[in-house]
Design a protein around this motif. Structure first.
Motif, PDB file in Angstrom:
ATOM      1  N   MET A 184       0.850  -1.187   0.000  1.00  8.70           N
ATOM      2  CA  MET A 184       0.000   0.000   0.000  1.00  8.70           C
ATOM      3  C   MET A 184       0.890   1.243   0.000  1.00  8.70           C
ATOM      4  N   ARG A 185       0.486   2.258  -0.760  1.00  7.68           N
ATOM      5  CA  ARG A 185       1.194   3.527  -0.797  1.00  7.68           C
ATOM      6  C   ARG A 185       0.477   4.478   0.160  1.00  7.68           C
ATOM      7  N   ILE A 186       1.204   4.993   1.143  1.00  7.08           N
ATOM      8  CA  ILE A 186       0.602   5.784   2.214  1.00  7.08           C
ATOM      9  C   ILE A 186       1.264   7.153   2.262  1.00  7.08           C
ATOM     10  N   LEU A 187       0.442   8.191   2.204  1.00  7.50           N
ATOM     11  CA  LEU A 187       0.904   9.566   2.331  1.00  7.50           C
ATOM     12  C   LEU A 187       0.588  10.065   3.733  1.00  7.50           C
ATOM     13  N   PHE A 188       1.628  10.440   4.482  1.00  3.46           N
ATOM     14  CA  PHE A 188       1.473  11.026   5.812  1.00  3.46           C
ATOM     15  C   PHE A 188       1.621  12.528   5.693  1.00  3.46           C
ATOM     16  N   THR A 189       0.735  13.298   6.326  1.00  5.87           N
ATOM     17  CA  THR A 189       0.883  14.745   6.332  1.00  5.87           C
ATOM     18  C   THR A 189       0.748  15.279   7.750  1.00  5.87           C
ATOM     19  N   THR A 190       1.633  16.198   8.095  1.00  8.03           N
ATOM     20  CA  THR A 190       1.571  16.854   9.398  1.00  8.03           C
ATOM     21  C   THR A 190       2.212  18.219   9.256  1.00  8.03           C
ATOM     22  N   PHE A 191       2.387  18.919  10.361  1.00 10.17           N
ATOM     23  CA  PHE A 191       3.037  20.228  10.321  1.00 10.17           C
ATOM     24  C   PHE A 191       3.846  20.405  11.590  1.00 10.17           C
ATOM     25  N   GLU A 192       4.818  21.293  11.559  1.00 13.21           N
ATOM     26  CA  GLU A 192       5.663  21.503  12.727  1.00 13.21           C
ATOM     27  C   GLU A 192       4.857  22.175  13.831  1.00 13.21           C
ATOM     28  N   GLY A 193       4.699  21.430  14.917  1.00 14.94           N
ATOM     29  CA  GLY A 193       3.946  21.955  16.043  1.00 14.94           C
ATOM     30  C   GLY A 193       4.359  21.290  17.334  1.00 14.94           C
ATOM     31  N   GLY A 194       5.608  20.795  17.377  1.00  9.13           N
ATOM     32  CA  GLY A 194       6.100  20.216  18.615  1.00  9.13           C
ATOM     33  C   GLY A 194       5.731  18.759  18.773  1.00  9.13           C
ATOM     34  N   GLY A 195       4.982  18.443  19.854  1.00 12.60           N
ATOM     35  CA  GLY A 195       4.797  17.070  20.275  1.00 12.60           C
ATOM     36  C   GLY A 195       3.988  16.191  19.360  1.00 12.60           C
ATOM     37  N   HIS A 196       3.236  16.751  18.406  1.00 16.78           N
ATOM     38  CA  HIS A 196       2.444  15.862  17.556  1.00 16.78           C
ATOM     39  C   HIS A 196       3.239  15.291  16.391  1.00 16.78           C
ATOM     40  N   ARG A 214       7.888  -0.438   8.062  1.00 19.38           N
ATOM     41  CA  ARG A 214       8.449  -1.746   8.443  1.00 19.38           C
ATOM     42  C   ARG A 214       7.513  -2.885   8.069  1.00 19.38           C
ATOM     43  N   ARG A 215       6.227  -2.608   7.949  1.00 17.67           N
ATOM     44  CA  ARG A 215       5.273  -3.631   7.514  1.00 17.67           C
ATOM     45  C   ARG A 215       5.254  -3.799   5.995  1.00 17.67           C
ATOM     46  N   GLY A 216       6.120  -3.066   5.314  1.00 16.51           N
ATOM     47  CA  GLY A 216       6.266  -3.255   3.882  1.00 16.51           C
ATOM     48  C   GLY A 216       5.565  -2.242   3.015  1.00 16.51           C
ATOM     49  N   HIS A 217       4.988  -1.196   3.597  1.00 17.88           N
ATOM     50  CA  HIS A 217       4.277  -0.200   2.818  1.00 17.88           C
ATOM     51  C   HIS A 217       5.227   0.880   2.304  1.00 17.88           C
ATOM     52  N   ASP A 218       4.830   1.511   1.207  1.00 15.26           N
ATOM     53  CA  ASP A 218       5.578   2.614   0.617  1.00 15.26           C
ATOM     54  C   ASP A 218       5.034   3.903   1.233  1.00 15.26           C
ATOM     55  N   VAL A 219       5.866   4.567   2.037  1.00 13.97           N
ATOM     56  CA  VAL A 219       5.406   5.688   2.852  1.00 13.97           C
ATOM     57  C   VAL A 219       6.135   6.966   2.448  1.00 13.97           C
ATOM     58  N   LEU A 220       5.383   8.047   2.307  1.00 12.34           N
ATOM     59  CA  LEU A 220       5.938   9.376   2.054  1.00 12.34           C
ATOM     60  C   LEU A 220       5.383  10.322   3.109  1.00 12.34           C
ATOM     61  N   ARG A 250       0.309   8.982  -5.981  1.00 11.23           N
ATOM     62  CA  ARG A 250      -0.802   8.038  -6.138  1.00 11.23           C
ATOM     63  C   ARG A 250      -1.019   7.175  -4.885  1.00 11.23           C
ATOM     64  N   PRO A 251      -1.280   7.806  -3.748  1.00 14.14           N
ATOM     65  CA  PRO A 251      -1.439   7.030  -2.521  1.00 14.14           C
ATOM     66  C   PRO A 251      -2.724   6.214  -2.508  1.00 14.14           C
ATOM     67  N   ASP A 252      -2.671   5.088  -1.804  1.00 16.79           N
ATOM     68  CA  ASP A 252      -3.873   4.303  -1.541  1.00 16.79           C
ATOM     69  C   ASP A 252      -4.573   4.771  -0.265  1.00 16.79           C
ATOM     70  N   LEU A 253      -3.832   5.498   0.570  1.00 18.91           N
ATOM     71  CA  LEU A 253      -4.350   5.960   1.850  1.00 18.91           C
ATOM     72  C   LEU A 253      -3.592   7.224   2.239  1.00 18.91           C
ATOM     73  N   ILE A 254      -4.319   8.187   2.806  1.00 20.71           N
ATOM     74  CA  ILE A 254      -3.704   9.385   3.377  1.00 20.71           C
ATOM     75  C   ILE A 254      -3.966   9.370   4.874  1.00 20.71           C
ATOM     76  N   VAL A 303      -9.033   8.558   3.743  1.00 19.84           N
ATOM     77  CA  VAL A 303      -8.229   9.412   4.613  1.00 19.84           C
ATOM     78  C   VAL A 303      -8.518   9.060   6.062  1.00 19.84           C
ATOM     79  N   ALA A 304      -7.448   8.999   6.852  1.00 18.04           N
ATOM     80  CA  ALA A 304      -7.534   8.767   8.288  1.00 18.04           C
ATOM     81  C   ALA A 304      -6.817   9.906   8.995  1.00 18.04           C
ATOM     82  N   ALA A 305      -7.168  10.134  10.245  1.00 17.57           N
ATOM     83  CA  ALA A 305      -6.491  11.149  11.045  1.00 17.57           C
ATOM     84  C   ALA A 305      -5.681  10.469  12.133  1.00 17.57           C
ATOM     85  N   LEU A 306      -4.556  11.066  12.444  1.00 14.09           N
ATOM     86  CA  LEU A 306      -3.729  10.620  13.567  1.00 14.09           C
ATOM     87  C   LEU A 306      -3.561  11.800  14.506  1.00 14.09           C
TER      88      LEU A 306
END
Length: 450
Positions: free
Chosen positions: A1-13, A26-32, A108-112, A132-135
């Motif tokens: 699975m191709r996974i796009l992670f997005t966040t912003f500089e805000g300290g602890g998150h 580590r589970r074998g996914h393609d992560v950006l 071309r992510p499968d999940l954001i 899309v999921a939130a963390l």
């Protein structure tokens, strides 16, 4: 699975997002990972591919006073929410949406998976029909759960019909404050050809999972959490057990040990740090203050029993500490609690009051106002050091937190399961609780709590 992670500089998150991204890699996914340039070094050190925001805000350094939230400047709750709406949620939503659209086309992510505050990312995912999921790095910050107190005031769980009604009313009020950004959010949606929303928080209906970067043992509410929420436990980087020689020598001298640490982001914390130092000078305990990049160590008062440094590994220190004094940021306090160390919280804002309340409810610490005097801080610290019940409460919580690794695996499994789903926007919208929505869908209604 191709996974796009997005966040912003805000300290602890940021560290929890990188931890989850690395676990999925580590589970074998393609992560950006896409974030501010300030986070590049940390992401690449964990073996993650990294890209920086282009149109969206892009901070180059951590801990600077240009923190986009600037929420620490305000005390009035509606003003705090509107500040966050203007600076992150909605004000730059069109820029985040445009950057994310470009990344979707290229990667071309499968999940954001996005930080919960980046509504612009959710807009782009909705337009591209990418799940899309939130963390979130801590407890849930939006007023969309009826099983927990509304985020912000630091309230305990409702214990009477009156408090239940109070919570329901507060959720509706807080949800309305977010509508200050509705125009900006709908402009972002229009820029990608999406129809307008009636309420700002309706954008959250696109989320198919919400991963809570905390432990159910620490959090309030139902366990397991109601869909679409899932607890992932503590999302902390691999422990760094190195200590500079002068720090190790300082703590090796024995006696009651106190660690003082406030946010690594700038929140105007120098005055409260100074009062903590004066309080600990009164007690005569041995104390270590870590400031991070947000405060110049040389600007703090000196005391013979207090050593102030810009950085020291909390992982290496916690097992040696008898007390932590902190703003109440999740990443800071959870390390102390996992080591069985009681905590004194002086909340500066954000998630701090709610984390502090959870600590107090577990009997693992106390909380004071961020404006507390040095005498009040000294009295509270003396209680925490002298009364065994607080250390016992912290040890109980530490034992409960020890099951976190299995929580992380369940959260990762829940994210991977999204690869088998289509973007079921209609179904998710029906399930998502909203303060103004009654029992029209199968999901829980916040109004039902009243």
């Amino acid at each position: 699975m191709r996974i796009l992670f997005t966040t912003f500089e805000g300290g602890g998150h940021v560290p929890p997002a990188l931890v989850m991204a690395a676990a999925l890699r580590r589970r074998g996914h393609d992560v950006l990972v896409i974030s501010d340039e300030a986070n590049r070094i940390d992401a690449e050190a964990m073996g993650l591919r990294f890209g920086a925001w282009v149109r969206a805000p892009n901070r180059k350094a951590k801990g600077a006073a240009d923190d986009p939230l600037q929420d620490w400047r305000r005390r009035w709750p509606p003003a705090i929410v509107k500040s966050v709406v203007r600076s992150v949620l909605c004000g730059p939503a069109a820029a985040y949406a445009a950057d994310t659209r470009d990344r979707i086309e290229a990667f071309r992510p499968d999940l954001i998976i996005t930080n919960e505050l980046l509504l612009g990312v959710m807009v782009a995912a909705e337009r591209a029909a990418v799940p899309v999921a939130a963390l979130t790095a801590n407890v849930w910050c939006f007023p969309t759960r009826s099983d927990v107190p509304p985020f912000g005031p630091g309230w305990a769980p409702a214990r009477s019909p009156h408090e239940t009604r109070r919570d329901a009313v507060a959720r509706r009020w807080i949800a309305a404050w977010y509508d200050a950004g509705l125009g900006d959010l709908n402009a972002a949606r229009a820029s990608l050809g999406l129809p307008p929303l009636a309420r700002t928080l309706d954008q959250l209906a696109t989320l198919e999972r919400v991963v809570l970067g905390t432990s159910a043992a620490f959090d309030f509410g139902a366990s397991p959490a109601p869909p679409p929420f899932v607890h992932a436990g503590r999302l902390l980087p691999e422990p760094d057990l190195r200590l500079a020689p002068h720090v190790r020598d300082w703590i090796d001298r024995g006696g009651p040990q106190v660690l003082v640490s406030f946010s690594t982001t700038y929140q105007g914390q120098a005055p409260v740090l100074s009062r903590c130092i004066r309080a600990l000078e009164r007690l005569g305990v041995r104390a270590l203050v870590t400031t991070g990049p947000a405060v110049d160590v040389t600007s703090l008062p000196r005391a013979p029993n207090v050593l102030a440094v810009s950085h020291a590994s909390h992982d290496a220190l916690m097992g040696r500490m008898d007390l932590m004094i902190s703003h109440g940021g999740h990443g800071t306090v959870i390390r102390a609690l996992a080591a069985g160390t009681p905590v004194l919280c002086l909340p500066m804002g954000r998630d701090h009051p709610d984390n502090a309340r959870r600590i107090v409810e577990r009997g693992a610490g106390l909380t004071l106002s961020r404006g507390a005097s040095s005498a009040a801080i000294a009295r509270a610290a003396s209680r925490l050091l002298g009364e065994e019940r607080y250390a016992a409460g912290a040890r109980r919580l530490a034992r409960a937190l020890a099951v976190d690794p299995s929580s992380r695996d369940r959260a990762l499994d829940a994210l991977e399961a999204l690869d088998a789903l289509e973007a079921l926007a209609g179904r998710v919208a029906a399930e998502w609780p909203h303060p103004d929505r009654g029992r029209e869908g199968p999901g829980p209604s916040l109004d039902a709590a009243a």
